[in-house]
Design a protein around this motif. Structure first.
Motif, PDB file in Angstrom:
ATOM      1  N   PRO A  54       0.820  -1.206   0.000  1.00  0.00           N
ATOM      2  CA  PRO A  54       0.000   0.000   0.000  1.00  0.00           C
ATOM      3  C   PRO A  54       0.859   1.264   0.000  1.00  0.00           C
ATOM      4  O   PRO A  54       1.870   1.344   0.691  1.00  0.00           O
ATOM      5  N   ALA A  55       0.427   2.249  -0.784  1.00  0.00           N
ATOM      6  CA  ALA A  55       1.196   3.484  -0.909  1.00  0.00           C
ATOM      7  C   ALA A  55       0.269   4.606  -1.335  1.00  0.00           C
ATOM      8  O   ALA A  55      -0.872   4.382  -1.747  1.00  0.00           O
ATOM      9  N   CYS A  56       0.754   5.828  -1.221  1.00  0.00           N
ATOM     10  CA  CYS A  56       0.045   6.974  -1.762  1.00  0.00           C
ATOM     11  C   CYS A  56       1.062   8.008  -2.206  1.00  0.00           C
ATOM     12  O   CYS A  56       2.249   7.908  -1.881  1.00  0.00           O
ATOM     13  N   LEU A  57       0.582   8.978  -2.932  1.00  0.00           N
ATOM     14  CA  LEU A  57       1.450   9.983  -3.534  1.00  0.00           C
ATOM     15  C   LEU A  57       1.013  11.371  -3.078  1.00  0.00           C
ATOM     16  O   LEU A  57      -0.143  11.750  -3.253  1.00  0.00           O
ATOM     17  N   VAL A  58       1.939  12.099  -2.440  1.00  0.00           N
ATOM     18  CA  VAL A  58       1.704  13.497  -2.096  1.00  0.00           C
ATOM     19  C   VAL A  58       2.393  14.305  -3.189  1.00  0.00           C
ATOM     20  O   VAL A  58       3.619  14.292  -3.309  1.00  0.00           O
ATOM     21  N   LEU A  59       1.603  14.981  -4.003  1.00  0.00           N
ATOM     22  CA  LEU A  59       2.094  15.499  -5.269  1.00  0.00           C
ATOM     23  C   LEU A  59       1.828  16.992  -5.440  1.00  0.00           C
ATOM     24  O   LEU A  59       0.692  17.446  -5.315  1.00  0.00           O
ATOM     25  N   ASP A  60       2.901  17.734  -5.720  1.00  0.00           N
ATOM     26  CA  ASP A  60       2.744  19.152  -6.037  1.00  0.00           C
ATOM     27  C   ASP A  60       2.174  19.268  -7.453  1.00  0.00           C
ATOM     28  O   ASP A  60       2.500  18.462  -8.329  1.00  0.00           O
ATOM     29  N   VAL A  61       1.324  20.249  -7.669  1.00  0.00           N
ATOM     30  CA  VAL A  61       0.714  20.427  -8.990  1.00  0.00           C
ATOM     31  C   VAL A  61       1.725  20.979  -9.989  1.00  0.00           C
ATOM     32  O   VAL A  61       1.879  20.479 -11.095  1.00  0.00           O
ATOM     33  N   ARG A  62       2.447  22.021  -9.581  1.00  0.00           N
ATOM     34  CA  ARG A  62       3.388  22.682 -10.487  1.00  0.00           C
ATOM     35  C   ARG A  62       4.778  22.111 -10.275  1.00  0.00           C
ATOM     36  O   ARG A  62       5.387  22.302  -9.221  1.00  0.00           O
ATOM     37  N   LEU A  66       7.190  17.344 -16.342  1.00  0.00           N
ATOM     38  CA  LEU A  66       5.852  16.758 -16.225  1.00  0.00           C
ATOM     39  C   LEU A  66       5.147  17.325 -14.992  1.00  0.00           C
ATOM     40  O   LEU A  66       5.640  17.205 -13.877  1.00  0.00           O
ATOM     41  N   SER A  67       3.997  17.962 -15.191  1.00  0.00           N
ATOM     42  CA  SER A  67       3.266  18.547 -14.064  1.00  0.00           C
ATOM     43  C   SER A  67       2.567  17.470 -13.249  1.00  0.00           C
ATOM     44  O   SER A  67       2.450  16.313 -13.679  1.00  0.00           O
ATOM     45  N   GLY A  68       2.058  17.872 -12.086  1.00  0.00           N
ATOM     46  CA  GLY A  68       1.352  16.923 -11.247  1.00  0.00           C
ATOM     47  C   GLY A  68       0.123  16.341 -11.918  1.00  0.00           C
ATOM     48  O   GLY A  68      -0.131  15.136 -11.855  1.00  0.00           O
ATOM     49  N   LEU A  69      -0.653  17.193 -12.585  1.00  0.00           N
ATOM     50  CA  LEU A  69      -1.854  16.720 -13.278  1.00  0.00           C
ATOM     51  C   LEU A  69      -1.498  15.820 -14.453  1.00  0.00           C
ATOM     52  O   LEU A  69      -2.201  14.840 -14.743  1.00  0.00           O
ATOM     53  N   GLU A  70      -0.395  16.133 -15.135  1.00  0.00           N
ATOM     54  CA  GLU A  70       0.054  15.281 -16.245  1.00  0.00           C
ATOM     55  C   GLU A  70       0.527  13.927 -15.730  1.00  0.00           C
ATOM     56  O   GLU A  70       0.289  12.892 -16.354  1.00  0.00           O
ATOM     57  N   LEU A  71       1.182  13.937 -14.571  1.00  0.00           N
ATOM     58  CA  LEU A  71       1.609  12.668 -13.972  1.00  0.00           C
ATOM     59  C   LEU A  71       0.393  11.829 -13.588  1.00  0.00           C
ATOM     60  O   LEU A  71       0.369  10.619 -13.818  1.00  0.00           O
ATOM     61  N   GLN A  72      -0.614  12.465 -13.020  1.00  0.00           N
ATOM     62  CA  GLN A  72      -1.843  11.758 -12.664  1.00  0.00           C
ATOM     63  C   GLN A  72      -2.436  11.076 -13.892  1.00  0.00           C
ATOM     64  O   GLN A  72      -2.827   9.902 -13.843  1.00  0.00           O
ATOM     65  N   PRO A  83      -3.253   6.110  -4.996  1.00  0.00           N
ATOM     66  CA  PRO A  83      -4.037   7.285  -4.610  1.00  0.00           C
ATOM     67  C   PRO A  83      -3.149   8.529  -4.524  1.00  0.00           C
ATOM     68  O   PRO A  83      -2.004   8.452  -4.068  1.00  0.00           O
ATOM     69  N   ILE A  84      -3.704   9.660  -4.970  1.00  0.00           N
ATOM     70  CA  ILE A  84      -2.929  10.896  -5.019  1.00  0.00           C
ATOM     71  C   ILE A  84      -3.560  11.983  -4.155  1.00  0.00           C
ATOM     72  O   ILE A  84      -4.771  12.202  -4.191  1.00  0.00           O
ATOM     73  N   ILE A  85      -2.700  12.650  -3.387  1.00  0.00           N
ATOM     74  CA  ILE A  85      -3.087  13.841  -2.635  1.00  0.00           C
ATOM     75  C   ILE A  85      -2.321  15.008  -3.249  1.00  0.00           C
ATOM     76  O   ILE A  85      -1.083  15.019  -3.230  1.00  0.00           O
ATOM     77  N   PHE A  86      -3.040  15.953  -3.814  1.00  0.00           N
ATOM     78  CA  PHE A  86      -2.388  17.121  -4.411  1.00  0.00           C
ATOM     79  C   PHE A  86      -2.177  18.201  -3.361  1.00  0.00           C
ATOM     80  O   PHE A  86      -3.049  18.444  -2.520  1.00  0.00           O
ATOM     81  N   ILE A  87      -1.007  18.840  -3.420  1.00  0.00           N
ATOM     82  CA  ILE A  87      -0.761  20.030  -2.611  1.00  0.00           C
ATOM     83  C   ILE A  87      -0.213  21.100  -3.546  1.00  0.00           C
ATOM     84  O   ILE A  87       0.594  20.802  -4.430  1.00  0.00           O
ATOM     85  N   THR A  88      -0.671  22.313  -3.380  1.00  0.00           N
ATOM     86  CA  THR A  88      -0.210  23.368  -4.277  1.00  0.00           C
ATOM     87  C   THR A  88      -0.356  24.737  -3.638  1.00  0.00           C
ATOM     88  O   THR A  88      -1.229  24.944  -2.792  1.00  0.00           O
ATOM     89  N   GLY A  89       0.503  25.642  -4.040  1.00  0.00           N
ATOM     90  CA  GLY A  89       0.383  27.019  -3.610  1.00  0.00           C
ATOM     91  C   GLY A  89      -0.306  27.860  -4.655  1.00  0.00           C
ATOM     92  O   GLY A  89      -0.488  29.061  -4.496  1.00  0.00           O
ATOM     93  N   HIS A  90      -0.690  27.223  -5.762  1.00  0.00           N
ATOM     94  CA  HIS A  90      -1.254  27.963  -6.899  1.00  0.00           C
ATOM     95  C   HIS A  90      -2.530  27.307  -7.422  1.00  0.00           C
ATOM     96  O   HIS A  90      -2.784  27.289  -8.608  1.00  0.00           O
ATOM     97  N   THR A 109      -4.245  23.206  -0.274  1.00  0.00           N
ATOM     98  CA  THR A 109      -3.518  24.417  -0.631  1.00  0.00           C
ATOM     99  C   THR A 109      -2.433  24.701   0.399  1.00  0.00           C
ATOM    100  O   THR A 109      -2.692  24.651   1.613  1.00  0.00           O
ATOM    101  N   LYS A 110      -1.221  24.967  -0.082  1.00  0.00           N
ATOM    102  CA  LYS A 110      -0.125  25.327   0.815  1.00  0.00           C
ATOM    103  C   LYS A 110      -0.363  26.729   1.387  1.00  0.00           C
ATOM    104  O   LYS A 110      -0.811  27.617   0.650  1.00  0.00           O
ATOM    105  N   PRO A 111      -0.025  26.957   2.652  1.00  0.00           N
ATOM    106  CA  PRO A 111       0.392  25.941   3.615  1.00  0.00           C
ATOM    107  C   PRO A 111      -0.834  25.220   4.169  1.00  0.00           C
ATOM    108  O   PRO A 111      -1.814  25.866   4.533  1.00  0.00           O
TER     109      PRO A 111
END
Length: 211
Positions: A54-62, A66-72, A83-90, A109-111
């Motif tokens: 079992p694993a998950c991915l904490v992924l920045d969007v920008r 390859l962007s986070g959404l493109e990786l998804q 499973p992916i958890i997105f974190i982003t400041g934008h 959204t960061k923080p």
């Protein structure tokens, strides 16, 4: 309570091009006993080795390249289930909607609050664990079905369609006694304890009921 056999192999993969953010997330997750691997880019993650656990991915969007959404999207197309958890400041609403529609567990959204991230990770690991168990169960079910003879598969299709033994016998041009023997073998090989359970198995396998 005994630990699960895969518990020690569970991983949280963090992808963020900000070294300070990677270090902060790694420190937070390790402080609660999670195993963490960090990556500066999506490509670095894709070329790495991942345990079958079992694993998950904490992924920045920008991200660079390859962007986070493109990786998804790439992971989905390759049928790499994580499973992916997105974190982003934008982040923005359209971006959030796109990520969630594609199956993301959370979009933060960061923080973000530490507890919000930890809760999302717990949910993601639970989801991946359940999905892995489901996939393993389906593989085992297919293996059982493969052990049926062609005639036993015919009988199974007619049984789950709701036909009686005498109706199946007429359909196949054989005796009711022979159908009973085939039906017994089907139940035994599929490890089905009831007709209802056999029907559920057929549905999981995508086997159409034949008439």
């Amino acid at each position: 309570m005994a630990a699960r056999s895969d518990e020690k192999l569970e991983r949280v993969f963090v992808i963020d091009d900000d070294a300070a953010m990677r270090e902060a997330l790694q420190s937070l997750l390790r402080s609660v006993g999670l195993r963490v691997e960090t990556f500066a880019s999506a490509r670095e993650f894709l070329t790495g080795q991942r345990p079958e656990a079992p694993a998950c991915l904490v992924l920045d969007v920008r991200l660079p390249g390859l962007s986070g959404l493109e990786l998804q999207r790439e992971l989905s197309e390759a049928e790499m289930h994580i499973p992916i958890i997105f974190i982003t400041g934008h982040g923005d609403i359209p971006m959030t909607v796109q990520a969630m529609k594609a199956g993301a567990v959370e979009f933060l959204t960061k923080p973000c609050r530490d507890q919000d991230l930890l809760d999302a990770i717990s949910q993601a690991l639970d989801r991946d664990r359940a999905a892995r168990e489901q996939r393993a169960g389906l593989v085992e079910l297919r293996e059982r079905y493969e052990r049926l003879t062609p005639r036993e598969r015919e009988v199974m299709g007619l049984v789950v369609a709701g036909l009686l033994n005498k109706q199946i016998a007429a359909e196949l041009g054989t005796s009711e006694v022979t159908v009973k023997l085939h039906r017994h073998q089907v139940m035994h090989k599929m490890q089905a304890k009831s007709l209802a359970e056999l029907v559920r198995m057929a549905e999981k396998l995508g086997i159409p009921a034949t008439q």
